[in-house]
Design a protein around this motif. Structure first.
Motif, short mmCIF file in Angstrom:
data_model
loop_
_atom_site.label_atom_id
_atom_site.label_comp_id
_atom_site.label_asym_id
_atom_site.label_seq_id
_atom_site.Cartn_x
_atom_site.Cartn_y
_atom_site.Cartn_z
N HIS A 370 5.47 5.10 -8.74
CA HIS A 370 4.07 4.68 -8.90
C HIS A 370 3.99 3.18 -9.20
O HIS A 370 3.12 2.49 -8.65
CB HIS A 370 3.42 5.49 -10.02
N TYR A 371 4.90 2.70 -10.04
CA TYR A 371 4.85 1.27 -10.38
C TYR A 371 5.14 0.41 -9.16
O TYR A 371 4.41 -0.55 -8.87
CB TYR A 371 5.85 0.95 -11.49
N TYR A 372 6.20 0.74 -8.43
CA TYR A 372 6.57 -0.09 -7.27
C TYR A 372 5.51 -0.01 -6.17
O TYR A 372 5.21 -1.02 -5.53
CB TYR A 372 7.94 0.33 -6.73
N TYR A 373 4.97 1.18 -5.95
CA TYR A 373 3.90 1.29 -4.96
C TYR A 373 2.74 0.36 -5.34
O TYR A 373 2.24 -0.41 -4.52
CB TYR A 373 3.38 2.73 -4.86
N ALA A 374 2.31 0.45 -6.61
CA ALA A 374 1.17 -0.34 -7.06
C ALA A 374 1.48 -1.84 -6.99
O ALA A 374 0.66 -2.64 -6.51
CB ALA A 374 0.79 0.05 -8.49
N SER A 375 2.65 -2.23 -7.46
CA SER A 375 3.00 -3.65 -7.52
C SER A 375 3.11 -4.24 -6.12
O SER A 375 2.60 -5.33 -5.84
CB SER A 375 4.32 -3.82 -8.28
N MET A 376 3.78 -3.51 -5.21
CA MET A 376 3.96 -4.02 -3.85
C MET A 376 2.64 -4.06 -3.08
O MET A 376 2.36 -5.01 -2.34
CB MET A 376 4.99 -3.17 -3.10
N GLY A 381 -2.76 -7.74 -1.57
CA GLY A 381 -4.19 -7.90 -1.77
C GLY A 381 -4.75 -6.74 -2.57
O GLY A 381 -4.02 -5.86 -3.01
N LEU A 382 -6.06 -6.73 -2.74
CA LEU A 382 -6.70 -5.73 -3.60
C LEU A 382 -7.53 -4.73 -2.80
O LEU A 382 -8.45 -4.11 -3.34
CB LEU A 382 -7.58 -6.43 -4.65
N LYS A 383 -7.23 -4.55 -1.51
CA LYS A 383 -8.00 -3.62 -0.70
C LYS A 383 -7.86 -2.19 -1.21
O LYS A 383 -8.77 -1.38 -1.07
CB LYS A 383 -7.54 -3.69 0.76
N GLU A 384 -6.72 -1.87 -1.80
CA GLU A 384 -6.49 -0.52 -2.32
C GLU A 384 -6.54 -0.51 -3.84
O GLU A 384 -5.80 0.22 -4.50
CB GLU A 384 -5.14 0.01 -1.83
N ALA A 385 -7.43 -1.31 -4.42
CA ALA A 385 -7.50 -1.47 -5.88
C ALA A 385 -7.63 -0.14 -6.62
O ALA A 385 -6.95 0.06 -7.64
CB ALA A 385 -8.63 -2.42 -6.26
N PRO A 386 -8.49 0.81 -6.19
CA PRO A 386 -8.58 2.08 -6.93
C PRO A 386 -7.27 2.85 -6.96
O PRO A 386 -6.90 3.41 -8.00
CB PRO A 386 -9.67 2.86 -6.15
N SER A 391 -2.31 4.53 -9.81
CA SER A 391 -0.85 4.65 -9.89
C SER A 391 -0.29 3.97 -11.13
O SER A 391 0.65 4.46 -11.75
CB SER A 391 -0.20 4.08 -8.63
N LEU A 392 -0.86 2.82 -11.50
CA LEU A 392 -0.38 2.14 -12.70
C LEU A 392 -0.70 2.96 -13.95
O LEU A 392 0.11 3.03 -14.88
CB LEU A 392 -1.00 0.75 -12.80
N LYS A 393 -1.86 3.61 -13.97
CA LYS A 393 -2.19 4.48 -15.10
C LYS A 393 -1.25 5.68 -15.15
O LYS A 393 -0.83 6.12 -16.22
CB LYS A 393 -3.64 4.94 -15.01
N THR A 394 -0.89 6.20 -13.96
CA THR A 394 0.07 7.31 -13.91
C THR A 394 1.44 6.87 -14.39
O THR A 394 2.13 7.59 -15.12
CB THR A 394 0.17 7.86 -12.47
N ALA A 395 1.86 5.67 -13.98
CA ALA A 395 3.16 5.13 -14.42
C ALA A 395 3.21 5.03 -15.94
O ALA A 395 4.22 5.35 -16.57
CB ALA A 395 3.41 3.78 -13.77
N ILE A 396 2.10 4.56 -16.54
CA ILE A 396 2.05 4.43 -18.00
C ILE A 396 2.10 5.80 -18.66
O ILE A 396 2.78 5.99 -19.68
CB ILE A 396 0.77 3.67 -18.41
#
Length: 632
Positions: A370-376, A381-386, A391-396
């Motif tokens: 989840h972290y790597y998907y979100a970071s990469m 860009g921020l087209k997939e911001a939601p 994913s970052l919330k799931t990683a946490i």
């Protein structure tokens, strides 16, 4: 009619063969306890027994060392193979050669899961010795930056022969082979032993290595036994001195006294006819009835075996097994998690991004996926911001102790200029988890600037300055301080301009627009600092291996704090490189004089270049840029 009978007979034979093959295929089962997942091709009873044994060993270490790290971010995965054939199919390649140690167990640390490999048919007095040894290392991994090698290995040797029974536990039982070896060979002088490090021949050469391990065990055993008799805690006192950055030799002299006397006492102790060992009451037994027992499909078992192969270096076999699993089960998230990690290791960023994206779509339970998907994805860009935010919330949620997830979620909110108070709390959490990380403090300062709190930002930056470990980090702090000071003065400049021209409808200078318009001098020119967040990479050490490469630059990206990423197409090879502070990179031209100013972030694409770079620990790139020489 005869032909039809033959066909039916053949079909029947094939069906019987298929059923026979299915019956002979290994069946897998797993037992899940609070801190371990035991997966075995043996049976459910064996799985429960092993989970019980490991929960008890964890309880022993946790009882004796409450501050030790006995757990990872996820339950430890135990792969228990019923025979040598299954064990050797996935054990590290280093042990497969003739004459190598015949392993009964192995501990492997992975990116987000730790593994124990066991062979259930091993005939040994202490079949879990290797595993307990490595598990003890894992428990003390947080102390490895100050713990000397002799103590680290001595403690692991002390606990490796642990015997766990229903009511009591035996600790520190001697190895007969070690005792005989020490009696037949000369000991390493203690002043030398205390200073052995990973580069020492005493740690690497076979004979000297044997003395080192055996003597380290003997000294720990002697100190523990005699301290118990005399109500002392010399190892504890020694450890406290080491934690205060005292060197191992002077700390030993302070804690242990006369080292010559200690050497004589140790030699006498080794000559004793019998050794005592420790016994402790078993910690409360785990509730076996609460262990979850379930069958494991062949594809899930193979996915985990391939994962283990990948992390112990047998990548070719891992790829073969992963390909086979995908044919059986194309929606297996573990396969894509492993493929992503392998692509990262090979610096294949696009392959890693695709694999982690697929793992997340398949509801991966890996916080790193989840972290790597979100970071990469965020880097694009921020087209997939939601989706990035989710994913970052799931990683946490999956790993609350992983600081980068908090940092990246805070960066997402800052780039969106939304949820800024929450972003500041997230960045504060990242700092608390990794107090020595300069970049989290830099990002905290940026959030404070976005909240129009330049004085607080300056205080954060001054606290960050002593943590800088190289000139690049110091330069980034200096640049951030200049930005904060400029923002602090921006309202004054706007007020002064308003005093000269009173116009209620004129556009006011806000802290954000002031920050976006800041310029910094780079190599005699001016470069706009982009208001885009890029991840900060590890800096190369002073003695890092250096390389030279020729090719064509493409894919240049710049972003805050002062990160530049680029790719060099060198023939058929693409090399990913970066600089954490592109203001400090020396740019030059070999066979021409550039016209006008050179703006590295916008004018390097398509240019031929000779780049010098240094190796780092970064998995996402080949190295850190040292210098760039352009040519035509």
């Amino acid at each position: 009619m005869k032909a039809l009978s033959l066909l039916l007979l053949l079909a029947s034979a094939l069906l019987v063969a298929a059923r026979s093959a299915f019956a002979n295929a290994p069946t897998w089962v797993e037992a899940r306890s609070p801190h371990f997942i035991v997966m075995t091709d043996s049976n459910a009873k064996q799985a429960v027994h092993l989970a019980d044994q490991f929960e008890r060993m964890r309880a022993v270490l946790h009882t004796l060392f409450p501050n030790a790290k006995v757990d990872g971010p996820a339950p430890i995965l135990v792969l228990a193979l019923k025979d040598q054939k299954g064990f050797r199919a996935i054990e590290p390649a280093d042990y497969l050669a003739k004459g190598k140690l015949n392993l009964a167990g192995y501990f492997q640390q992975g990116p987000d899961t730790n593994y124990i490999l066991l062979r259930l048919d091993a005939q040994q007095e202490h079949p879990f010795a290797t595993v307990y040894h490595e598990y003890t290392h894992f428990a003390f991994s947080a102390a490895q930056d100050w713990m000397p090698l002799w103590l680290n290995e001595g403690i692991a040797e002390f606990f490796q022969n642990t015997d766990i029974h229903e009511k009591d536990i035996a600790l520190g039982q001697p190895s007969v082979d070690d005792v005989l070896y020490l009696r037949q060979n000369r000991l390493i002088p203690l002043p030398v032993l205390f200073q052995v490090d990973h580069s020492s021949p005493y740690y690497h050469e076979e004979n000297k290595g044997s003395v080192f391990y055996a003597e380290s065990w003997a000294l720990v055993h002697y100190l523990e036994v005699t301290d118990r008799q005399t109500h002392q805690d010399r190892i504890g006192a020694y450890a406290r001195l080491l934690a205060q950055k005292q060197d191992p030799l002077s700390a030993a002299t302070t804690a242990f006294g006369d080292l010559s006397k200690l050497q004589r006492d140790l030699e006498a102790y080794i000559r004793i006819g019998e050794f005592r060992y420790f016994s402790m009451v078993s910690p409360p037994a785990p509730d076996i009835a609460s262990f979850a027992i379930s069958p494991v499909s062949a594809s899930d078992a193979d996915a985990r075996r391939a994962e283990f192969l990948a992390y112990n270096g047998r990548t070719t076999e891992a790829h073969t097994l992963l390909d086979a699993v995908l044919k059986q089960d194309p929606n297996n998230p573990v396969v894509y998690e492993t493929l992503g990690e392998m692509a990262l290791h090979d610096h294949d960023m696009e392959g890693a991004r695709k694999s982690f994206t697929q793992a997340v779509k398949l509801d991966s339970h890996s916080y790193l996926a989840h972290y790597y998907y979100a970071s990469m994805t965020m880097n694009e860009g921020l087209k997939e911001a939601p989706q990035i935010e989710a994913s970052l919330k799931t990683a946490i949620k999956l790993n609350p102790d992983y600081a980068p997830s908090y940092d990246r979620l805070a960066a997402l909110y800052r780039l969106q200029h939304d949820h800024l108070p929450e972003a500041r709390l997230l960045e504060t959490q990242a700092v608390q988890l990794e107090p020595s990380n300069v970049f989290y403090r830099l990002n905290t300062a940026r959030l404070l600037l976005a909240l129009d709190r330049s004085d607080d930002a300056l205080r954060v930056l001054e606290r960050a300055r002593p943590l800088a470990t190289n000139s690049s980090q110091t330069a980034m702090i200096d640049e951030a301080v200049r930005q904060a000071q400029a923002m602090k003065e921006a309202p004054i400049a706007a007020s002064s301009a308003g005093a000269q021209t009173v116009n209620q409808s004129s556009e006011q200078t806000t802290p954000h627009t002031a920050m976006a318009s800041l310029q910094s001098k780079v190599h005699g020119q001016f470069e706009i600092i982009p208001d885009v967040q890029l991840p900060v990479h590890p800096s190369a050490s002073a003695n890092a291996t250096r390389h030279e490469a020729h090719g064509i630059i493409h894919g240049v990206r710049c972003g805050a704090p002062a990160v530049m990423e680029l790719q060099l197409q060198a023939g058929e090879k693409t090399i990913s490189l970066y600089s954490n502070n592109y203001f400090n990179v020396p740019f030059s031209a070999a066979n021409y004089t550039p016209e006008g100013e050179m703006h590295p972030c916008t004018e390097l694409d398509g240019k031929k270049a000779h780049i010098s770079y240094a190796e780092t620990a970064d998995k996402t790139a080949v190295g850190e840029i040292i210098s760039v020489e352009l040519s035509r």
